[in-house]
Design a protein around this motif. Structure first.
Motif, PDB file in Angstrom:
ATOM      1  N   ASP A  30     106.050 -53.540   7.038  1.00 55.31           N
ATOM      2  CA  ASP A  30     105.671 -54.865   6.500  1.00 55.31           C
ATOM      3  C   ASP A  30     106.978 -55.798   6.564  1.00 55.31           C
ATOM      4  OD1 ASP A  30     105.643 -57.170   4.853  1.00 55.31           O
ATOM      5  OD2 ASP A  30     104.983 -55.995   3.146  1.00 55.31           O
ATOM      6  N   VAL A  31     106.721 -56.708   7.863  1.00 50.04           N
ATOM      7  CA  VAL A  31     107.772 -57.429   8.334  1.00 50.04           C
ATOM      8  C   VAL A  31     108.303 -58.401   7.200  1.00 50.04           C
ATOM      9  CG1 VAL A  31     106.243 -59.292   9.243  1.00 50.04           C
ATOM     10  CG2 VAL A  31     108.443 -58.875  10.104  1.00 50.04           C
ATOM     11  N   LEU A  32     107.465 -58.817   6.340  1.00 47.75           N
ATOM     12  CA  LEU A  32     108.068 -59.830   5.347  1.00 47.75           C
ATOM     13  C   LEU A  32     109.065 -59.130   4.430  1.00 47.75           C
ATOM     14  CD1 LEU A  32     105.116 -62.179   4.737  1.00 47.75           C
ATOM     15  CD2 LEU A  32     106.946 -62.769   6.222  1.00 47.75           C
ATOM     16  N   ALA A  33     108.719 -57.879   4.159  1.00 44.23           N
ATOM     17  CA  ALA A  33     109.584 -57.128   3.038  1.00 44.23           C
ATOM     18  C   ALA A  33     110.968 -56.797   3.861  1.00 44.23           C
ATOM     19  CB  ALA A  33     108.804 -55.822   2.815  1.00 44.23           C
ATOM     20  N   PHE A  34     110.673 -56.500   5.167  1.00 43.34           N
ATOM     21  CA  PHE A  34     112.076 -55.839   5.969  1.00 43.34           C
ATOM     22  C   PHE A  34     112.846 -57.097   6.136  1.00 43.34           C
ATOM     23  CE2 PHE A  34     114.003 -55.961  10.100  1.00 43.34           C
ATOM     24  CZ  PHE A  34     114.732 -54.721  10.089  1.00 43.34           C
ATOM     25  N   LEU A  35     112.327 -58.372   6.389  1.00 43.09           N
ATOM     26  CA  LEU A  35     113.294 -59.442   6.677  1.00 43.09           C
ATOM     27  C   LEU A  35     113.862 -60.075   5.378  1.00 43.09           C
ATOM     28  CD1 LEU A  35     111.150 -61.130   9.489  1.00 43.09           C
ATOM     29  CD2 LEU A  35     113.547 -59.901   9.634  1.00 43.09           C
ATOM     30  N   THR A  36     113.103 -60.043   4.142  1.00 42.34           N
ATOM     31  CA  THR A  36     113.752 -60.438   2.925  1.00 42.34           C
ATOM     32  C   THR A  36     115.348 -60.193   2.735  1.00 42.34           C
ATOM     33  OG1 THR A  36     111.569 -60.695   2.058  1.00 42.34           O
ATOM     34  CG2 THR A  36     113.240 -60.696   0.720  1.00 42.34           C
ATOM     35  N   SER A  52     125.884 -73.611  31.856  1.00 35.08           N
ATOM     36  CA  SER A  52     126.487 -73.840  30.606  1.00 35.08           C
ATOM     37  C   SER A  52     126.198 -72.574  29.720  1.00 35.08           C
ATOM     38  CB  SER A  52     126.157 -75.140  30.205  1.00 35.08           C
ATOM     39  OG  SER A  52     126.383 -76.147  30.661  1.00 35.08           O
ATOM     40  N   ALA A  53     127.060 -72.324  29.009  1.00 39.31           N
ATOM     41  CA  ALA A  53     126.854 -71.340  27.949  1.00 39.31           C
ATOM     42  C   ALA A  53     127.508 -71.679  26.565  1.00 39.31           C
ATOM     43  CB  ALA A  53     127.776 -70.078  28.425  1.00 39.31           C
ATOM     44  N   GLY A  54     126.824 -70.749  25.450  1.00 42.31           N
ATOM     45  CA  GLY A  54     127.481 -71.112  24.110  1.00 42.31           C
ATOM     46  C   GLY A  54     127.247 -69.929  23.351  1.00 42.31           C
ATOM     47  N   THR A  55     127.546 -70.149  22.089  1.00 42.86           N
ATOM     48  CA  THR A  55     127.446 -68.962  21.128  1.00 42.86           C
ATOM     49  C   THR A  55     127.216 -69.630  19.596  1.00 42.86           C
ATOM     50  OG1 THR A  55     129.849 -68.954  20.382  1.00 42.86           O
ATOM     51  CG2 THR A  55     129.139 -67.562  22.266  1.00 42.86           C
ATOM     52  N   PHE A  56     126.278 -68.899  19.067  1.00 45.63           N
ATOM     53  CA  PHE A  56     126.286 -69.372  17.553  1.00 45.63           C
ATOM     54  C   PHE A  56     126.463 -68.183  16.723  1.00 45.63           C
ATOM     55  CE2 PHE A  56     123.275 -69.271  13.918  1.00 45.63           C
ATOM     56  CZ  PHE A  56     123.469 -70.443  13.434  1.00 45.63           C
ATOM     57  N   ARG A  57     127.228 -68.557  15.574  1.00 48.07           N
ATOM     58  CA  ARG A  57     127.480 -67.489  14.750  1.00 48.07           C
ATOM     59  C   ARG A  57     127.262 -67.982  13.226  1.00 48.07           C
ATOM     60  NH1 ARG A  57     131.574 -63.358  15.656  1.00 48.07           N
ATOM     61  NH2 ARG A  57     131.918 -63.219  17.766  1.00 48.07           N
ATOM     62  N   GLY A  58     126.540 -67.330  12.490  1.00 52.98           N
ATOM     63  CA  GLY A  58     126.214 -68.060  11.138  1.00 52.98           C
ATOM     64  C   GLY A  58     125.419 -66.949  10.297  1.00 52.98           C
ATOM     65  N   THR A  59     124.621 -67.373   9.315  1.00 54.09           N
ATOM     66  CA  THR A  59     123.855 -66.641   8.548  1.00 54.09           C
ATOM     67  C   THR A  59     122.400 -66.958   8.954  1.00 54.09           C
ATOM     68  OG1 THR A  59     124.204 -68.022   6.724  1.00 54.09           O
ATOM     69  CG2 THR A  59     125.488 -66.292   6.781  1.00 54.09           C
ATOM     70  N   ALA A  60     121.452 -66.219   8.481  1.00 50.57           N
ATOM     71  CA  ALA A  60     120.168 -66.241   8.087  1.00 50.57           C
ATOM     72  C   ALA A  60     119.424 -65.707   6.987  1.00 50.57           C
ATOM     73  CB  ALA A  60     119.178 -65.538   9.317  1.00 50.57           C
ATOM     74  N   GLU A  61     118.860 -66.533   5.867  1.00 55.06           N
ATOM     75  CA  GLU A  61     118.229 -66.277   5.064  1.00 55.06           C
ATOM     76  C   GLU A  61     116.862 -66.219   4.907  1.00 55.06           C
ATOM     77  OE1 GLU A  61     118.679 -66.912  -0.018  1.00 55.06           O
ATOM     78  OE2 GLU A  61     119.533 -68.301   1.368  1.00 55.06           O
ATOM     79  N   PHE A  62     116.081 -65.248   4.745  1.00 52.98           N
ATOM     80  CA  PHE A  62     114.500 -65.044   4.377  1.00 52.98           C
ATOM     81  C   PHE A  62     114.411 -64.963   2.918  1.00 52.98           C
ATOM     82  CE2 PHE A  62     115.716 -63.570   8.796  1.00 52.98           C
ATOM     83  CZ  PHE A  62     114.611 -63.899   9.344  1.00 52.98           C
ATOM     84  N   ARG A  63     114.018 -66.041   2.459  1.00 51.06           N
ATOM     85  CA  ARG A  63     113.585 -66.121   0.968  1.00 51.06           C
ATOM     86  C   ARG A  63     112.520 -66.694   0.527  1.00 51.06           C
ATOM     87  NH1 ARG A  63     117.393 -70.638   1.794  1.00 51.06           N
ATOM     88  NH2 ARG A  63     116.219 -72.658   1.430  1.00 51.06           N
ATOM     89  N   ALA A  64     111.918 -66.150  -0.688  1.00 49.25           N
ATOM     90  CA  ALA A  64     110.436 -66.546  -1.019  1.00 49.25           C
ATOM     91  C   ALA A  64     110.467 -68.064  -1.012  1.00 49.25           C
ATOM     92  CB  ALA A  64     110.062 -66.063  -2.294  1.00 49.25           C
ATOM     93  N   ASP A  65     109.209 -68.692  -0.728  1.00 47.48           N
ATOM     94  CA  ASP A  65     109.077 -70.338  -0.869  1.00 47.48           C
ATOM     95  C   ASP A  65     108.155 -70.671  -1.867  1.00 47.48           C
ATOM     96  OD1 ASP A  65     109.409 -72.961  -0.141  1.00 47.48           O
ATOM     97  OD2 ASP A  65     107.789 -72.950   1.416  1.00 47.48           O
ATOM     98  N   GLY A  66     108.726 -70.948  -3.182  1.00 50.27           N
ATOM     99  CA  GLY A  66     107.697 -71.386  -4.400  1.00 50.27           C
ATOM    100  C   GLY A  66     106.969 -70.026  -4.648  1.00 50.27           C
ATOM    101  N   LEU A  72     110.744 -68.489   3.808  1.00 51.45           N
ATOM    102  CA  LEU A  72     111.470 -69.409   4.570  1.00 51.45           C
ATOM    103  C   LEU A  72     112.441 -68.701   5.408  1.00 51.45           C
ATOM    104  CD1 LEU A  72     112.029 -72.683   2.523  1.00 51.45           C
ATOM    105  CD2 LEU A  72     110.637 -72.162   4.444  1.00 51.45           C
ATOM    106  N   HIS A  73     112.767 -69.101   6.692  1.00 50.70           N
ATOM    107  CA  HIS A  73     113.952 -68.528   7.343  1.00 50.70           C
ATOM    108  C   HIS A  73     115.094 -69.566   7.639  1.00 50.70           C
ATOM    109  CE1 HIS A  73     115.044 -66.832  11.804  1.00 50.70           C
ATOM    110  NE2 HIS A  73     116.030 -67.252  11.052  1.00 50.70           N
ATOM    111  N   VAL A  74     115.832 -69.616   6.994  1.00 52.29           N
ATOM    112  CA  VAL A  74     116.902 -70.604   6.979  1.00 52.29           C
ATOM    113  C   VAL A  74     118.119 -70.061   7.882  1.00 52.29           C
ATOM    114  CG1 VAL A  74     118.206 -72.461   5.852  1.00 52.29           C
ATOM    115  CG2 VAL A  74     116.040 -71.694   5.180  1.00 52.29           C
ATOM    116  N   GLU A  75     118.408 -70.614   8.912  1.00 50.40           N
ATOM    117  CA  GLU A  75     119.948 -70.276   9.783  1.00 50.40           C
ATOM    118  C   GLU A  75     120.609 -71.418   9.571  1.00 50.40           C
ATOM    119  OE1 GLU A  75     118.061 -67.514  12.944  1.00 50.40           O
ATOM    120  OE2 GLU A  75     119.309 -69.170  13.607  1.00 50.40           O
ATOM    121  N   ASP A  76     122.085 -71.121   9.340  1.00 48.73           N
ATOM    122  CA  ASP A  76     123.219 -71.987   9.054  1.00 48.73           C
ATOM    123  C   ASP A  76     124.376 -71.452   9.970  1.00 48.73           C
ATOM    124  OD1 ASP A  76     124.416 -74.580   8.217  1.00 48.73           O
ATOM    125  OD2 ASP A  76     125.491 -73.226   6.757  1.00 48.73           O
ATOM    126  N   GLY A  77     125.015 -72.330  10.642  1.00 53.02           N
ATOM    127  CA  GLY A  77     126.376 -71.611  11.127  1.00 53.02           C
ATOM    128  C   GLY A  77     126.974 -72.779  12.154  1.00 53.02           C
TER     129      GLY A  77
END
Length: 169
Positions: A30-36, A52-66, A72-77
């Motif tokens: 179950d992909v949704l249960a796994f990612l939550t 050109s090259a780069g890196t991204f470092r941050g967090t990802a949150e998979f949370r219920a939407d309403g 929702l898959h929200v990345e920030d970094g």
């Protein structure tokens, strides 16, 4: 920061290419249960046309939407692109599909790709104007998964490698 520094060593057995070996694949019923939950994200990005090259470092949150069943898959970094560091992020939505699969959309509801991790691996494609995004997903453990996007076309020649690790705290 160099892209080598941002790439964490793989967990579990690997092939000479550095990709997880077939024995390292972890099926997900179950992909949704796994990612939550919350994940760390480490991503390397390479523009093959310019070098050109780069890196991204941050967090990802998979949370219920309403009240609906979507996540929702929200990345920030921080994105370090050729030595320039900026805040970066994105939001996607995952809608439940049949038998533990999901449909991934952009935040505005446009379709992105399907996602089926029941075997621990998934390949998908997304046409974007004249460019084509080829995605390869691999789950290597209950707490780590990876995705590689290869973009080809007249506007882009890119490769992205991402490693997601579950945050336990």
């Amino acid at each position: 920061m160099s892209s080598a520094a941002a790439t964490a060593p793989p967990s579990g057995p690997t092939e000479p290419s550095g990709q997880p070996s077939p024995s390292a694949v972890f099926p997900v019923p179950d992909v949704l249960a796994f990612l939550t939950g919350r994940w760390t994200v480490e991503r390397t990005l390479t523009d093959l046309a310019t070098g050109s090259a780069g890196t991204f470092r941050g967090t990802a949150e998979f949370r219920a939407d309403g009240d609906d069943a979507r996540l929702l898959h929200v990345e920030d970094g921080e994105l370090d692109w050729n030595g320039t560091v900026n805040r970066a992020g994105r939001t996607l939505a995952l809608l439940p599909g049949p038998a533990g699969t999901a449909e991934v959309t952009f935040a505005d509801g446009r379709p992105f790709h399907d996602l089926d991790l029941r075997t621990g691996r998934w390949h998908t494609r997304h046409p974007c104007v004249a460019d084509l995004y080829d995605g390869a997903f691999t789950v290597v453990s209950p707490d780590e998964w990876r995705v590689r996007w290869r973009t080809t076309g007249p506007a882009k020649e890119h490769v992205q490698h991402s490693v997601y690790r579950r945050r336990l705290s």
